[in-house]
Enzyme design. Structure first.
Site, mmCIF file in Angstrom:
data_model
loop_
_atom_site.group_PDB
_atom_site.id
_atom_site.type_symbol
_atom_site.label_atom_id
_atom_site.label_comp_id
_atom_site.label_asym_id
_atom_site.label_seq_id
_atom_site.Cartn_x
_atom_site.Cartn_y
_atom_site.Cartn_z
ATOM 1 N N GLY A 26 11.700 2.370 2.916
ATOM 2 C CA GLY A 26 10.854 0.738 3.351
ATOM 3 C C GLY A 26 9.669 0.461 2.359
ATOM 4 O O GLY A 26 8.975 2.059 1.882
ATOM 5 N N ILE A 83 0.673 -1.340 -0.521
ATOM 6 C CA ILE A 83 -0.005 0.304 0.122
ATOM 7 C C ILE A 83 0.810 0.979 0.121
ATOM 8 O O ILE A 83 0.198 1.998 0.007
ATOM 9 C CB ILE A 83 -0.755 0.341 1.065
ATOM 10 N N GLY A 84 2.845 0.784 -0.315
ATOM 11 C CA GLY A 84 2.602 2.365 -0.047
ATOM 12 C C GLY A 84 4.184 2.245 0.400
ATOM 13 O O GLY A 84 4.858 1.189 0.268
ATOM 14 N N SER A 85 5.055 2.730 -0.175
ATOM 15 C CA SER A 85 6.666 2.497 -0.067
ATOM 16 C C SER A 85 7.233 3.848 -0.272
ATOM 17 O O SER A 85 6.591 4.983 -0.410
ATOM 18 C CB SER A 85 7.378 1.894 -1.674
ATOM 19 N N GLY A 86 9.063 4.210 0.337
ATOM 20 C CA GLY A 86 9.307 5.379 0.325
ATOM 21 C C GLY A 86 10.774 5.214 0.431
ATOM 22 O O GLY A 86 11.594 3.587 0.080
ATOM 23 N N VAL A 120 5.664 -0.646 2.873
ATOM 24 C CA VAL A 120 4.673 -1.066 3.528
ATOM 25 C C VAL A 120 2.680 -2.048 3.221
ATOM 26 O O VAL A 120 3.203 -1.538 1.872
ATOM 27 C CB VAL A 120 3.572 1.061 3.905
ATOM 28 N N ASP A 126 9.575 15.198 8.544
ATOM 29 C CA ASP A 126 8.994 15.045 7.544
ATOM 30 C C ASP A 126 7.263 14.909 7.326
ATOM 31 O O ASP A 126 6.515 14.434 6.509
ATOM 32 C CB ASP A 126 9.553 13.507 7.562
#
Length: 1017
Positions: free
Chosen positions: A715, A709-712, A717, A838
């Protein structure tokens, strides 16, 4: 022979000329300019907006951002403008090789180091601006070689040493600004050679001595700003020769002596005259009444005597007259000068406070300019009544008559001053009730009427003043109960003081809404009932709580949630029971008074109870123990406690304690058993039990990409679920990329930051995993509660079909308040404050009710006690480009105000729909400036806001036709107010930003004003 010798020397001279001069001018080509620019770029260590990315071989250097070339001389660089680009680093010495440069503007950046002496090679330079940076060292002496300079601005840096006398060689100079540095020494007499100088700004330094007499030669000077230094002597006689002066500021120096009676005749063109904070004596010069251009006359904090001349009413353009804190007046009827001042139709500021004025306030005060905004009369001996006609001053925002001898009642007509924000009536002899009409002052922020003789109940109408921050009605004769709707105003954030009255009843439950209040004083009344722990415990920002001198009974309440409390006084009541142990464990408590109650039992020996000068306990006869300096009797169990046998201990244990022990062992047994089981019951997660890699893999279907459901940066998620269908806990699992540099620090930072914080607008960490995967590799993950509506990023910038609708104005405002509340908690209410570092839409998550929760604390820092306010430890650049505070670009320590900047950008993005990295933002244009221009006169807010906010009202044409113009205008006003908050938060200079407590209050007031209770989710 003579002829050949002449030719020889001629050739030798020419050769020397070529060797010494040509390389620095003629032989420097446009290729040299290109190399100089690249050398400049090489020393720029921070370019968060990627301004210098265009400085590459893909473009001619004449088309690089900020670079302008001339049409002659083989396209040489004539202008380098990089104003307000957030550039960090140092200025390259190669800047001196731009030999055709006429204008260099590097103002409002984050540049450090010294000004390179090679800048003196810029012989063509006309305009040089290095202001608002962090440059240090001295003003380069050899800048005098830049003999074509017209404007030199080095203000707002950290420059030291003295002003070089060589600057006097810049004979073409018209503007010289050295304001706000740390310059020392005297003002060089050589500056008198600057015959073209029009503006000289040397204020806010450490300059001293007298003005040199040669300054009288600066006949072209129109502005002199020399305030906030250590200049001394009488008013500088040379200045009397500068008849063209329009602006003169000598504020906060050590000047003394009388001002000449002909003072005004010497300065016929003066418009702004600031002489406050000196030691001037004598009278105000009558001759100033002949200065027809005079707009501001500011001479507070001196030793002037006499009175304001009646002729000052002839100064038609007068806008500002401030003479506070002098010795004007004779405590007699000497306010007659107010009558002619009515002729000054532009006067909006009149301050005669803290002088020796007396007598009654004349009715003519009501005839002052209708532009009057500030009327300050406090600190005199003015008596009589306030005339009801004061309501004629329709634009009055602040009325201050405190510390005088006024009598009678407060005029009802004051309620007509709809723009009033400050009303100071304290320390007078007012009687009668508080007018109900004051509830009409919906913009009122501060109301102080303490120490009068006011009677009757506190009017409930004051609850209409929903921007009220300060309310002090102490030391009067007020009675009745405390209005719940008034003390429930969430805007009350500084002080609420009802002490020394005759108020009765209990503390209203609405007090729990005062979550931002710093000081609450209800002491010395007739209040009764028990002290409600849940109500008072909600006032989490309280530093001062005074409840002494009432009739409260029951136990001392549990106020453990008051993490900021410093001063607590609940003495002289009827409280009973034991002293709660949390009082001994409070790290912030500085003074505690529990005296004159019915407390009993053992006094703690920890925390504040170790300091006898900070705690008062007398008048509680049944207290015992404590440190010996308190001189209390020993507690019964203390006399022989060292000799108690184990059997005796067992015998005297109470049945209730036995039961508690049994329950504790039962709980521990259950907890140990639960650790052996798989993660089925969601309660286990709540207890921060670590989970295994196997359990997380199962919960996320082996970390399936379909569950991502997401990445940054650090890492990815995944969504997942623990437990059977009937008791499933849905979670988000953040898996760290340990190959990424800094990921381990991110993991530790997030664990440390979230260990002890709890807030409804922070994503809850359920558990962590630090283990190895099936291949034997190190594995780290954090498990959060799942936020089903995803991130704010997804709603603001949706991909096709990713959301079913757009967010409404109500929803966006509620989300803005949620995020602000989370930051306010982190910055000001945690025992160890947390800086997020952030703030951006992808880190704001939404639950099913669209309640926003702040997430991703991978860059967070805990506050270290370094002795500097709001300073945090840091390493590397914090945050995301476009959202990171500009000062971070030079490695400045992260701070609460850095988070405020990021929040401001977030606000602007939420209501304009534009990312700060949008491609339209180039050169000097960024999201902040884009919105700021639209808010200026002539700008159009409607054009820049997210059009979906306007279109949501246009979908049903019948609704549009029935919608009133005023309703639509109200929405535009709301959006304008919100954008103004975003602009204030994202100010370039950190000192210009507000803190999150102030921001939350403003947002609450906007919601109430424009959306009402319908805006609350």
């Amino acid at each position: 022979m003579f002829s050949s010798l002449f030719k020889y020397f001629h050739l030798l001279f020419f050769s020397l000329f070529v060797i010494n001069f040509v390389p620095s001018v003629a032989l420097l080509t446009n290729e040299t300019d290109k190399i100089a620019l690249l050398e400049f770029k090489s020393l720029i260590t921070s370019d968060p907006f990627q301004v210098l990315d265009s400085w590459n071989e893909s473009f001619s250097f004449c088309h690089w951002v900020g670079v302008t070339c001339g049409h002659k001389h083989q396209a040489r660089v004539t202008s380098l403008h990089l104003h307000r680009k957030n550039l960090g680093g140092t200025i390259s010495p190669h800047i001196g090789n731009l030999s055709f440069l006429r204008s260099l503007d590097l103002g409002e950046n984050l540049l450090r180091g010294e000004i390179p002496p090679e800048a003196s090679q810029l012989s063509q330079i006309r305009y040089l601006n290095l202001s608002f940076n962090f440059l240090h060292g001295g003003v380069p002496v050899n800048l005098s070689h830049c003999y074509n300079l017209i404007r030199l601005d080095l203000g707002n840096n950290n420059l030291t040493k003295s002003i070089p006398f060589e600057l006097g060689l810049l004979t073409k100079l018209e503007y010289l600004t050295l304001y706000s540095n740390s310059l020392t020494g005297s003002l060089p007499a050589s500056l008198a050679n600057l015959s073209s100088l029009q503006w000289l700004s040397v204020g806010f330094n450490y300059l001293e001595g007298e003005f040199p007499s040669a300054i009288a030669q600066m006949k072209s000077l129109r502005g002199l700003r020399a305030g906030i230094n250590n200049f001394s002597g009488v008013f500088p006689p040379p200045l009397y020769n500068l008849s063209n002066l329009e602006f003169l500021s000598l504020t906060d120096n050590l000047f003394s002596g009388d001002l000449l009676p002909e003072f005004g005749s010497f300065f016929p063109k003066v418009q702004i005259l600031y002489l406050g904070g000196n030691q001037f004596t004598g009278s105000l010069p009558v001759s100033l009444s002949n200065s027809s251009s005079l707009r501001h006359l500011d001479i507070p904090d001196n030793n002037l005597t006499g009175n304001i001349p009646m002729s000052y009413g002839n100064i038609k353009n007068l806008e500002w007259l401030a003479v506070t804190n002098n010795n004007l007046g004779t405590y007699d009827h000497d306010l007659s000068f107010l009558t002619p001042l009515a002729n000054c139709s532009n006067l909006y500021w009149l301050d005669i406070g803290y002088n020796h004025y007396g007598g009654s306030l004349p009715l003519s005060v009501a005839n002052l300019s209708t532009q009057m905004s500030w009327l300050l009369l406090g600190g005199n001996q003015i008596g009589g009544t306030i005339p009801p006609e004061i309501s004629n001053l329709v634009n009055l925002t602040n009325l201050c008559v405190q510390d005088n001898l006024f009598v009678g009642s407060i005029p009802e007509s004051i309620g007509k001053l709809s723009k009033l924000t400050g009303l100071s009536l304290q320390l007078n002899k007012f009687t009668g009730p508080i007018p109900f009409s004051l509830g009409n002052l919906i913009q009122l922020s501060e109301f102080d009427a303490h120490s009068n003789g006011l009677e009757g109940p506190i009017p409930t109408s004051l609850a209409n003043c929903q921007q009220l921050r300060i309310l002090d009605l102490s030391a009067n004769k007020l009675n009745g109960t405390i209005p719940g709707q008034l003390v429930g105003l969430p805007s009350l954030s500084v002080i609420l003081n009802f002490s020394y009255n005759s108020l009765s009843g209990s503390i209203p439950l609405e007090v729990e809404k005062l979550i931002f209040l710093v000081a609450l004083d209800l002491s010395n009344n007739n209040l009764t009932g028990e002290l409600p722990s849940t109500t008072l415990g909600s006032c989490i920002a309280l530093e001062t709580l005074y409840l002494q001198g009432n009739f409260f009974h029951g136990n001392v309440p549990d106020l453990n949630l008051l993490k900021s409390i410093k001063y607590l006084d609940i003495s002289r009541n009827n409280l009973s029971g034991q002293i709660p142990i949390y009082l001994a464990k409070s790290f912030s408590l500085e003074n505690l008074n529990l005296s004159m109650n019915n407390l009993e039992g053992e006094v703690p020996e920890e925390g504040i109870f170790k300091n006898t000068s900070a705690v008062e306990l007398f008048g509680n006869s049944r207290l015992c123990g404590g440190i010996k300096e308190l001189r209390l009797r020993s507690c019964p169990h203390q006399k022989h406690k060292k000799h108690f046998s184990a059997k005796l201990v067992i015998l005297i244990v109470s049945p209730s304690l036995c039961l508690a022990l049994i329950l504790s062992f039962t709980f521990l047994f259950w907890l140990r058993k639960s650790k052996k089981s798989t993660l089925v019951n969601p309660v286990v997660v709540t207890f921060y039990q670590k989970v295994s890699y196997e359990e997380l893999a199962k919960a996320t279907n082996d970390f399936s990409p379909a569950n991502s459901i997401g990445s940054g940066h650090f890492g990815t998620v995944y969504k997942g679920a623990f437990g059977p269908d009937e008791a499933t806990t849905r979670v988000a699992v953040k898996v760290l990329n340990l190959q990424c540099r800094g990921s381990s620090q991110s993991f530790m930072a997030e664990c440390q930051a979230l260990r002890n914080i709890r807030h409804r607008n922070l994503v809850k960490v359920l558990t962590v995993c630090s283990s190895i995967d099936f291949d034997g590799n190190e594995f780290k993950a954090l498990v959060y509660e799942l936020m089903p509506k995803g991130s704010l990023e997804r709603w603001l910038h949706p991909e096709d079909g990713s959301i079913e609708r757009t967010l409404s104005l109500n929803e966006r405002l509620n989300i803005a308040i949620d995020v602000a509340s989370a930051l306010q908690y982190l910055h000001h209410q945690c025992q160890i404050p947390v800086i997020h570092c952030d703030i951006k839409p992808s880190n704001v998550l939404l639950d099913d009710a669209l309640t926003a929760k702040l997430s991703d604390f991978g860059l967070a820092r805990l506050l270290l006690k370094t002795g500097k306010d709001n300073q945090f430890s840091s390493f590397g650049l914090k945050g995301t480009i476009g959202y990171a505070a500009p000062e971070y670009g030079m490695g400045e320590q992260v701070s609460t105000i850095g988070d405020v900047y990021s929040y401001g950008i977030l606000l602007l993005e939420m209501f304009t729909g534009r990312r700060p990295t949008n491609e339209i933002f180039k050169d000097d244009m960024n999201l902040h400036n884009f919105v700021k221009m639209a808010l200026m006169p002539g700008g159009n807010v409607v054009e820049i806001v997210d059009q979906s906010l306007l279109q949501e009202k246009m979908e049903n044409i019948e609704e549009v036709n029935s919608q009133s113009t005023s309703s639509r205008g109200k929405e535009i006003e709301c959006l304008t107010s919100l954008l103004q908050v975003g602009i204030a938060c994202s100010a370039y200079s950190p000192r210009d930003r507000k803190n999150m407590t102030e921001i939350v209050l403003v947002l609450f007031s906007i919601r109430v004003k424009y959306l009402g209770e319908a805006g609350v989710h």
